[in-house]
Design a protein around this motif. Sequence first.
Motif, PDB file in Angstrom:
ATOM      1  N   ILE A  14       3.759  43.977  -4.103  1.00  0.00           N
ATOM      2  CA  ILE A  14       4.714  44.711  -3.264  1.00  0.00           C
ATOM      3  C   ILE A  14       5.030  46.080  -3.856  1.00  0.00           C
ATOM      4  N   ALA A  15       4.970  46.214  -5.199  1.00  0.00           N
ATOM      5  CA  ALA A  15       5.225  47.533  -5.803  1.00  0.00           C
ATOM      6  C   ALA A  15       4.123  48.513  -5.413  1.00  0.00           C
ATOM      7  N   GLY A  16       2.869  48.067  -5.484  1.00  0.00           N
ATOM      8  CA  GLY A  16       1.751  48.941  -5.130  1.00  0.00           C
ATOM      9  C   GLY A  16       1.789  49.310  -3.654  1.00  0.00           C
ATOM     10  N   TYR A  36      -6.361  49.360  -4.927  1.00  0.00           N
ATOM     11  CA  TYR A  36      -7.364  48.498  -5.555  1.00  0.00           C
ATOM     12  C   TYR A  36      -6.687  47.193  -5.956  1.00  0.00           C
ATOM     13  N   GLU A  37      -7.126  46.111  -5.351  1.00  0.00           N
ATOM     14  CA  GLU A  37      -6.515  44.802  -5.626  1.00  0.00           C
ATOM     15  C   GLU A  37      -7.608  43.851  -6.113  1.00  0.00           C
ATOM     16  N   GLN A  38      -7.342  43.255  -7.272  1.00  0.00           N
ATOM     17  CA  GLN A  38      -8.402  42.425  -7.853  1.00  0.00           C
ATOM     18  C   GLN A  38      -8.637  41.115  -7.082  1.00  0.00           C
ATOM     19  N   SER A  39      -7.583  40.573  -6.476  1.00  0.00           N
ATOM     20  CA  SER A  39      -7.743  39.273  -5.813  1.00  0.00           C
ATOM     21  C   SER A  39      -8.233  39.475  -4.377  1.00  0.00           C
ATOM     22  N   GLY A  44       0.430  39.990  -4.055  1.00  0.00           N
ATOM     23  CA  GLY A  44       0.800  39.535  -5.405  1.00  0.00           C
ATOM     24  C   GLY A  44       1.651  38.277  -5.320  1.00  0.00           C
ATOM     25  N   LYS A  45       2.877  38.353  -5.876  1.00  0.00           N
ATOM     26  CA  LYS A  45       3.751  37.169  -5.943  1.00  0.00           C
ATOM     27  C   LYS A  45       4.395  36.854  -4.583  1.00  0.00           C
ATOM     28  N   LEU A  46       4.078  37.640  -3.558  1.00  0.00           N
ATOM     29  CA  LEU A  46       4.557  37.338  -2.201  1.00  0.00           C
ATOM     30  C   LEU A  46       3.409  36.678  -1.443  1.00  0.00           C
ATOM     31  N   ALA A  60       7.707  34.382  -3.913  1.00  0.00           N
ATOM     32  CA  ALA A  60       9.063  34.894  -3.659  1.00  0.00           C
ATOM     33  C   ALA A  60       9.503  34.509  -2.251  1.00  0.00           C
ATOM     34  N   GLU A  61      10.800  34.218  -2.151  1.00  0.00           N
ATOM     35  CA  GLU A  61      11.285  33.603  -0.920  1.00  0.00           C
ATOM     36  C   GLU A  61      12.202  34.525  -0.117  1.00  0.00           C
ATOM     37  N   ALA A  62      12.987  35.329  -0.812  1.00  0.00           N
ATOM     38  CA  ALA A  62      14.033  36.100  -0.137  1.00  0.00           C
ATOM     39  C   ALA A  62      14.332  37.333  -0.983  1.00  0.00           C
ATOM     40  N   PHE A  63      15.100  38.257  -0.401  1.00  0.00           N
ATOM     41  CA  PHE A  63      15.436  39.448  -1.182  1.00  0.00           C
ATOM     42  C   PHE A  63      16.885  39.829  -0.969  1.00  0.00           C
ATOM     43  N   PRO A 247     -11.099  44.637  -8.938  1.00  0.00           N
ATOM     44  CA  PRO A 247     -10.346  44.811 -10.183  1.00  0.00           C
ATOM     45  C   PRO A 247     -10.693  46.142 -10.830  1.00  0.00           C
ATOM     46  N   VAL A 248      -9.690  46.813 -11.369  1.00  0.00           N
ATOM     47  CA  VAL A 248      -9.961  48.058 -12.103  1.00  0.00           C
ATOM     48  C   VAL A 248      -9.892  47.717 -13.574  1.00  0.00           C
ATOM     49  N   ARG A 249     -10.956  48.005 -14.290  1.00  0.00           N
ATOM     50  CA  ARG A 249     -11.011  47.597 -15.700  1.00  0.00           C
ATOM     51  C   ARG A 249     -10.912  48.776 -16.651  1.00  0.00           C
ATOM     52  N   GLY A 419       6.438  48.428 -10.963  1.00  0.00           N
ATOM     53  CA  GLY A 419       6.403  46.982 -10.818  1.00  0.00           C
ATOM     54  C   GLY A 419       7.275  46.238 -11.799  1.00  0.00           C
ATOM     55  N   ALA A 420       7.200  44.919 -11.662  1.00  0.00           N
ATOM     56  CA  ALA A 420       8.099  44.034 -12.394  1.00  0.00           C
ATOM     57  C   ALA A 420       7.880  44.100 -13.906  1.00  0.00           C
ATOM     58  N   GLY A 421       6.685  44.433 -14.335  1.00  0.00           N
ATOM     59  CA  GLY A 421       6.432  44.518 -15.775  1.00  0.00           C
ATOM     60  C   GLY A 421       7.269  45.587 -16.451  1.00  0.00           C
ATOM     61  N   VAL A 425      12.565  42.265 -12.236  1.00  0.00           N
ATOM     62  CA  VAL A 425      12.056  41.253 -11.313  1.00  0.00           C
ATOM     63  C   VAL A 425      12.788  41.363  -9.978  1.00  0.00           C
ATOM     64  N   GLY A 426      12.080  41.113  -8.905  1.00  0.00           N
ATOM     65  CA  GLY A 426      12.729  41.069  -7.585  1.00  0.00           C
ATOM     66  C   GLY A 426      12.056  42.024  -6.624  1.00  0.00           C
ATOM     67  N   ILE A 427      12.042  41.620  -5.353  1.00  0.00           N
ATOM     68  CA  ILE A 427      11.342  42.420  -4.341  1.00  0.00           C
ATOM     69  C   ILE A 427      11.983  43.811  -4.211  1.00  0.00           C
ATOM     70  N   PRO A 428      13.330  43.919  -4.076  1.00  0.00           N
ATOM     71  CA  PRO A 428      13.902  45.270  -3.914  1.00  0.00           C
ATOM     72  C   PRO A 428      13.624  46.173  -5.117  1.00  0.00           C
TER      73      PRO A 428
HETATM   74  C1  LIG Z   1       7.469  32.020  -8.227  1.00  0.00           C
HETATM   75  C2  LIG Z   1       8.205  33.304  -8.013  1.00  0.00           C
HETATM   76  C3  LIG Z   1       9.292  33.338  -7.154  1.00  0.00           C
HETATM   77  C4  LIG Z   1       9.978  34.528  -6.957  1.00  0.00           C
HETATM   78  N1  LIG Z   1      11.020  34.553  -6.077  1.00  0.00           N
HETATM   79  C5  LIG Z   1      11.614  35.729  -5.786  1.00  0.00           C
HETATM   80  C6  LIG Z   1      12.566  35.802  -4.743  1.00  0.00           C
HETATM   81  O1  LIG Z   1      12.875  34.814  -4.066  1.00  0.00           O
HETATM   82  N2  LIG Z   1      13.130  37.023  -4.497  1.00  0.00           N
HETATM   83  C7  LIG Z   1      12.778  38.150  -5.183  1.00  0.00           C
HETATM   84  O2  LIG Z   1      13.318  39.223  -4.905  1.00  0.00           O
HETATM   85  N3  LIG Z   1      11.848  38.104  -6.155  1.00  0.00           N
HETATM   86  C8  LIG Z   1      11.249  36.927  -6.457  1.00  0.00           C
HETATM   87  N4  LIG Z   1      10.286  36.877  -7.413  1.00  0.00           N
HETATM   88  C9  LIG Z   1       9.946  38.109  -8.125  1.00  0.00           C
HETATM   89  C10 LIG Z   1       9.055  39.031  -7.296  1.00  0.00           C
HETATM   90  O3  LIG Z   1       8.189  38.272  -6.518  1.00  0.00           O
HETATM   91  C11 LIG Z   1       8.256  39.928  -8.225  1.00  0.00           C
HETATM   92  O4  LIG Z   1       9.134  40.581  -9.131  1.00  0.00           O
HETATM   93  C12 LIG Z   1       7.458  40.987  -7.450  1.00  0.00           C
HETATM   94  O5  LIG Z   1       6.806  40.419  -6.335  1.00  0.00           O
HETATM   95  C13 LIG Z   1       6.455  41.635  -8.385  1.00  0.00           C
HETATM   96  O6  LIG Z   1       5.728  42.593  -7.671  1.00  0.00           O
HETATM   97  P1  LIG Z   1       4.695  43.553  -8.397  1.00  0.00           P
HETATM   98  O7  LIG Z   1       4.020  44.323  -7.330  1.00  0.00           O
HETATM   99  O8  LIG Z   1       5.347  44.265  -9.514  1.00  0.00           O
HETATM  100  O9  LIG Z   1       3.663  42.577  -9.136  1.00  0.00           O
HETATM  101  P2  LIG Z   1       2.620  41.473  -8.568  1.00  0.00           P
HETATM  102  O10 LIG Z   1       3.173  40.776  -7.387  1.00  0.00           O
HETATM  103  O11 LIG Z   1       2.272  40.675  -9.770  1.00  0.00           O
HETATM  104  O12 LIG Z   1       1.390  42.338  -8.123  1.00  0.00           O
HETATM  105  C14 LIG Z   1       0.470  42.878  -9.031  1.00  0.00           C
HETATM  106  C15 LIG Z   1      -0.904  42.868  -8.350  1.00  0.00           C
HETATM  107  O13 LIG Z   1      -1.846  43.490  -9.239  1.00  0.00           O
HETATM  108  C16 LIG Z   1      -3.073  42.804  -9.108  1.00  0.00           C
HETATM  109  N5  LIG Z   1      -3.897  43.087 -10.298  1.00  0.00           N
HETATM  110  C17 LIG Z   1      -3.735  42.616 -11.570  1.00  0.00           C
HETATM  111  N6  LIG Z   1      -4.672  43.163 -12.384  1.00  0.00           N
HETATM  112  C18 LIG Z   1      -5.430  44.010 -11.616  1.00  0.00           C
HETATM  113  C19 LIG Z   1      -6.489  44.905 -11.906  1.00  0.00           C
HETATM  114  N7  LIG Z   1      -7.010  45.034 -13.141  1.00  0.00           N
HETATM  115  N8  LIG Z   1      -7.009  45.645 -10.887  1.00  0.00           N
HETATM  116  C20 LIG Z   1      -6.504  45.538  -9.621  1.00  0.00           C
HETATM  117  N9  LIG Z   1      -5.477  44.705  -9.301  1.00  0.00           N
HETATM  118  C21 LIG Z   1      -4.935  43.963 -10.292  1.00  0.00           C
HETATM  119  C22 LIG Z   1      -2.635  41.347  -8.976  1.00  0.00           C
HETATM  120  O14 LIG Z   1      -3.695  40.554  -8.415  1.00  0.00           O
HETATM  121  C23 LIG Z   1      -1.414  41.463  -8.066  1.00  0.00           C
HETATM  122  O15 LIG Z   1      -1.751  41.363  -6.701  1.00  0.00           O
HETATM  123  C24 LIG Z   1       9.580  35.696  -7.645  1.00  0.00           C
HETATM  124  C25 LIG Z   1       8.490  35.669  -8.505  1.00  0.00           C
HETATM  125  C26 LIG Z   1       7.794  34.477  -8.689  1.00  0.00           C
HETATM  126  C27 LIG Z   1       6.617  34.458  -9.603  1.00  0.00           C
END
Ligand SMILES: Cc1cc2nc3c(=O)[nH]c(=O)nc-3n(C[C@H](O)[C@H](O)[C@H](O)COP(=O)(O)OP(=O)(O)OC[C@H]3O[C@@H](n4cnc5c(N)ncnc54)[C@H](O)[C@@H]3O)c2cc1C
Length: 446
Positions: A14-16, A36-39, A44-46, A60-63, A247-249, A419-421, A425-428
């Motif tokens: 969702i961040a990307g 670029y999405e590796q999967s 991602g986590k949605l 993730a279920e709600a925001f 995947p981007v390596r 992103g979450a890293g 953590v969290g969709i918003p």
């Molecule tokens: C089980 C669970 C329940 C959750 N419930 C909630 C909730 O109810 N409400 C809420 O607000 N938040 C919730 N969260 C947190 C929220 O989902 C995450 O913080 C958020 O979705 C993270 O988004 P992101 O884009 O940073 O990362 P990700 O969703 O991890 O996306 C990163 C993407 O990068 C891709 N990627 C990785 N390496 C590479 C590469 N080398 N090249 C290309 N692509 C790559 C991955 O495949 C992935 O699609 C939950 C998280 C989990 C795990």
Amino acid sequence: MKRPPKVAVIGGGIAGLAAAMRLRDRAPSGTTVTVYEQSGAVGGKLRTGAVAGSAVELGAEAFLVRDPEGGDSAAVALARRVGLSDALVHPATGQAALALHGTLAPMPGGTLLGVPADLEKVAAVARPAAERDHDGGRPLLGPEEDIAVGALVRRRLGDEVVDRLVDPLLGGVYAGRADRLSLAATMPGLARAARVEHTLSGAVRSALAAAPRPPGLPVFATVTGGVSRLVAAVAEASGAEIRLGAPVRELVRVPGGWQVGPDTVDAVVLALPARPAARLLGVEPLLDYASVALVTLALPAPRLPELSGFLVPAGEGTLVKAATFFSTKWAHMRRDDGVALVRASVGRYGEEHLLHTGDPELVRTVHTELSTLVGIPLPEPVDARVQRWGGALPQYPVGHVARVAALRATLPPTVALAGAGYDGVGIPICVRSGETAADDVLKGLS
Ligand SMILES: Cc1cc2nc3c(=O)[nH]c(=O)nc-3n(C[C@H](O)[C@H](O)[C@H](O)COP(=O)(O)OP(=O)(O)OC[C@H]3O[C@@H](n4cnc5c(N)ncnc54)[C@H](O)[C@@H]3O)c2cc1C
């Protein structure tokens, strides 16, 4: 004439996707954006799946509905931006519980992730050591100081508040432990207040007052039909080229830009978990992740309490750390045939070995534990689904926020992290993080 820029967004969570959407809205016309999405799927986590024929969140279920600064949260604003205003729904009940020694005790209100403003309000589930939270004549934290949530709360209010309230609530969000998680990263509002206030309850009151919620406004929202609808709508509306299985390596500086896979681009948004992002940047990853499994059961006409769900403190000794009664919590998930959908969350940081078991065994354990925790034998499930998330939730160590700022300061202006890293953590938070990263690279390009 200067050609329109090309921007790579690496990571289709969702961040990307929010970064791609922001680029669409704010980049000069003609800008090319590639995700670029590796999967094999974005989100991602949605991820919405199906259990017993019903749409169910496998991640993730709600925001949150409201931004801490006021107004719509970034997730709600994004949903509206892509035409999903009418699909937003709110929980039918927000009342959750704590599983404590064989009973489900109502979760006390008026806390910040379990840290109380009013000690009386939590007395039914934990006795705060009120005498410890005295005014020592100076703020709880120094101007730049960070501390583990558990360390601060144990010092000011005693162990019970941590073990019975804060730890289960933080565990519900981060699958981690209060004694390791950074206050500044997990509760930035409280950390800010703790740099001014002299008592912890004073700091909670001040943090709550800084982010007031209009009366009657629901705390959470989701999308009918599933959050994957939001993912799909944003991917489409962004107009970005989405490359799946890509995947981007390597990220290589080349004359005039960056080499990303087969492409040369002018700017890059790294919307990846901490480890793959660190690999591309050639730095050490800033943090570790917890792995979790979500086990969803479809139960024929169970007698469930009128709760959105419950949290289980680590000390209760169950594998289940949280449960959500989907069919009670969300009116749109109720079924005419009375089958109820219940989801248990399993796995805490450092206990990954407990997940090394087959799906049928995990389903059996969850079913048995839920029956005990709810206090009645639950009927046999008519369907079940196990979704495992390896590397699911970042474990922000003390000092994380400062280390992220230091890392960002080393990046060239045409590279941004999202992103979450990094930002929480969290969709918003992740939507906002992606949007900010997009703004940053646009600044870098101008
Ligand atoms: C089980 C669970 C329940 C959750 N419930 C909630 C909730 O109810 N409400 C809420 O607000 N938040 C919730 N969260 C947190 C929220 O989902 C995450 O913080 C958020 O979705 C993270 O988004 P992101 O884009 O940073 O990362 P990700 O969703 O991890 O996306 C990163 C993407 O990068 C891709 N990627 C990785 N390496 C590479 C590469 N080398 N090249 C290309 N692509 C790559 C991955 O495949 C992935 O699609 C939950 C998280 C989990 C795990």
